[in-house]
Scaffold this motif. Structure first.
Motif, mmCIF file in Angstrom:
data_model
loop_
_atom_site.group_PDB
_atom_site.id
_atom_site.type_symbol
_atom_site.label_atom_id
_atom_site.label_comp_id
_atom_site.label_asym_id
_atom_site.label_seq_id
_atom_site.Cartn_x
_atom_site.Cartn_y
_atom_site.Cartn_z
ATOM 1 N N SER A 195 -7.804 -7.515 -9.910
ATOM 2 C CA SER A 195 -8.990 -6.754 -9.529
ATOM 3 C C SER A 195 -8.687 -5.836 -8.346
ATOM 4 C CB SER A 195 -10.143 -7.698 -9.171
ATOM 5 O OG SER A 195 -9.931 -8.281 -7.903
ATOM 6 N N GLY A 196 -9.434 -4.750 -8.265
ATOM 7 C CA GLY A 196 -9.291 -3.834 -7.145
ATOM 8 C C GLY A 196 -9.623 -4.512 -5.826
ATOM 9 N N ALA A 197 -10.627 -5.392 -5.840
ATOM 10 C CA ALA A 197 -11.011 -6.105 -4.619
ATOM 11 C C ALA A 197 -9.886 -7.010 -4.145
ATOM 12 C CB ALA A 197 -12.281 -6.916 -4.857
ATOM 13 N N ALA A 198 -9.230 -7.692 -5.077
ATOM 14 C CA ALA A 198 -8.116 -8.578 -4.706
ATOM 15 C C ALA A 198 -6.968 -7.770 -4.120
ATOM 16 C CB ALA A 198 -7.638 -9.373 -5.922
ATOM 17 N N LEU A 199 -6.646 -6.637 -4.736
ATOM 18 C CA LEU A 199 -5.566 -5.793 -4.231
ATOM 19 C C LEU A 199 -5.897 -5.278 -2.840
ATOM 20 C CD1 LEU A 199 -2.870 -4.353 -4.565
ATOM 21 C CD2 LEU A 199 -4.110 -2.480 -5.696
ATOM 22 N N SER A 200 -7.124 -4.865 -2.629
ATOM 23 C CA SER A 200 -7.543 -4.376 -1.322
ATOM 24 C C SER A 200 -7.397 -5.455 -0.252
ATOM 25 C CB SER A 200 -8.991 -3.893 -1.385
ATOM 26 O OG SER A 200 -9.417 -3.441 -0.129
ATOM 27 N N ARG A 201 -7.806 -6.678 -0.560
ATOM 28 C CA ARG A 201 -7.680 -7.781 0.408
ATOM 29 C C ARG A 201 -6.215 -8.088 0.711
ATOM 30 N NH1 ARG A 201 -12.174 -9.710 -2.571
ATOM 31 N NH2 ARG A 201 -10.836 -11.012 -3.850
ATOM 32 N N ILE A 202 -5.364 -8.001 -0.286
ATOM 33 C CA ILE A 202 -3.930 -8.237 -0.091
ATOM 34 C C ILE A 202 -3.342 -7.145 0.799
ATOM 35 C CG2 ILE A 202 -1.681 -8.276 -1.251
ATOM 36 C CD1 ILE A 202 -3.245 -9.574 -3.676
ATOM 37 N N GLU A 203 -3.655 -5.896 0.491
ATOM 38 C CA GLU A 203 -3.121 -4.779 1.274
ATOM 39 C C GLU A 203 -3.612 -4.806 2.719
ATOM 40 O OE1 GLU A 203 -2.338 -1.368 -2.126
ATOM 41 O OE2 GLU A 203 -4.032 -1.132 -0.757
ATOM 42 N N GLY B 157 -4.362 5.185 -6.965
ATOM 43 C CA GLY B 157 -5.456 4.672 -6.159
ATOM 44 C C GLY B 157 -5.515 3.161 -6.317
ATOM 45 N N VAL B 158 -6.335 2.520 -5.508
ATOM 46 C CA VAL B 158 -6.436 1.058 -5.539
ATOM 47 C C VAL B 158 -6.844 0.553 -6.918
ATOM 48 C CG1 VAL B 158 -7.697 -0.945 -4.634
ATOM 49 C CG2 VAL B 158 -6.927 0.829 -3.078
ATOM 50 N N ASN B 159 -7.921 1.087 -7.455
ATOM 51 C CA ASN B 159 -8.429 0.556 -8.724
ATOM 52 C C ASN B 159 -7.513 0.842 -9.901
ATOM 53 O OD1 ASN B 159 -10.773 -0.685 -7.686
ATOM 54 N ND2 ASN B 159 -11.764 1.316 -7.551
ATOM 55 N N ARG B 160 -6.932 2.027 -9.939
ATOM 56 C CA ARG B 160 -6.014 2.347 -11.038
ATOM 57 C C ARG B 160 -4.788 1.444 -10.984
ATOM 58 N NH1 ARG B 160 -3.250 8.155 -12.256
ATOM 59 N NH2 ARG B 160 -2.982 8.012 -10.024
ATOM 60 N N PHE B 161 -4.214 1.273 -9.773
ATOM 61 C CA PHE B 161 -3.038 0.420 -9.663
ATOM 62 C C PHE B 161 -3.389 -1.032 -9.987
ATOM 63 C CE2 PHE B 161 -0.068 -2.336 -7.492
ATOM 64 C CZ PHE B 161 1.130 -1.861 -8.007
ATOM 65 N N ARG C 135 0.828 -1.209 0.000
ATOM 66 C CA ARG C 135 0.000 0.000 0.000
ATOM 67 C C ARG C 135 0.864 1.263 0.000
ATOM 68 N NH1 ARG C 135 -3.783 -0.322 4.435
ATOM 69 N NH2 ARG C 135 -5.176 -1.246 2.919
ATOM 70 N N ARG C 136 1.876 1.281 0.859
ATOM 71 C CA ARG C 136 2.740 2.477 0.933
ATOM 72 C C ARG C 136 3.439 2.743 -0.387
ATOM 73 N NH1 ARG C 136 5.458 1.690 6.911
ATOM 74 N NH2 ARG C 136 3.633 2.365 8.075
ATOM 75 N N ARG C 137 3.940 1.700 -1.029
ATOM 76 C CA ARG C 137 4.616 1.878 -2.317
ATOM 77 C C ARG C 137 3.629 2.351 -3.376
ATOM 78 N NH1 ARG C 137 9.616 0.088 -3.369
ATOM 79 N NH2 ARG C 137 10.732 -0.927 -1.690
ATOM 80 N N ARG C 138 2.410 1.784 -3.381
ATOM 81 C CA ARG C 138 1.387 2.179 -4.354
ATOM 82 C C ARG C 138 1.040 3.659 -4.182
ATOM 83 N NH1 ARG C 138 -3.723 3.055 -3.378
ATOM 84 N NH2 ARG C 138 -3.881 1.738 -1.513
ATOM 85 N N ILE C 139 0.829 4.072 -2.948
ATOM 86 C CA ILE C 139 0.478 5.464 -2.665
ATOM 87 C C ILE C 139 1.628 6.395 -3.032
ATOM 88 C CG2 ILE C 139 -0.029 7.093 -0.804
ATOM 89 C CD1 ILE C 139 -1.689 4.801 0.479
ATOM 90 N N ALA C 140 2.855 5.969 -2.749
ATOM 91 C CA ALA C 140 4.023 6.783 -3.100
ATOM 92 C C ALA C 140 4.106 7.002 -4.610
ATOM 93 C CB ALA C 140 5.303 6.128 -2.585
ATOM 94 N N LEU C 141 3.610 6.035 -5.374
ATOM 95 C CA LEU C 141 3.589 6.179 -6.832
ATOM 96 C C LEU C 141 2.416 7.033 -7.297
ATOM 97 C CD1 LEU C 141 4.515 2.536 -7.908
ATOM 98 C CD2 LEU C 141 5.942 4.587 -8.100
#
Length: 86
Positions: free
Chosen positions: A29-37, A18-22, A9-15
């Motif tokens: 999927s955005g849902a999968a990324l959210s669950r991982i983070e 947002g969740v869905n764009r990344f 999450r920190r690396r994604r935000i530093a770049l």
């Protein structure tokens, strides 16, 4: 092999993503990324590779050796050690 979702999450935000764009950039999927983070799911190796490729970092930089290691990474550094007793 456990990942440290907070590091992802920190690396994604530093770049600046947002969740869905990344998630679209990484090809998941955005849902999968959210669950991982949020630590609710550990990604399969191929999914983790997609994420780290999109982050531009090696896989080892987002791995947790154990739950204690993850806690140590997320702890806020202090100028003075704290000595908490219970």
């Amino acid at each position: 092999m456990e990942t440290n979702g907070l590091l992802i999450r920190r690396r994604r935000i530093a770049l600046g993503h947002g969740v869905n764009r990344f998630a679209r950039i990484a090809g998941i999927s955005g849902a999968a990324l959210s669950r991982i983070e949020n630590g609710q799911r550990n990604p399969r190796p191929e999914t983790l590779k997609k994420i780290t490729d999109a982050l531009g970092c090696p896989i080892v930089e987002v791995l947790s050796e154990n739950s204690e290691g993850a806690a140590a990474v997320t702890a806020t550094p202090s100028s003075e050690p704290t000595n908490q007793t219970t």
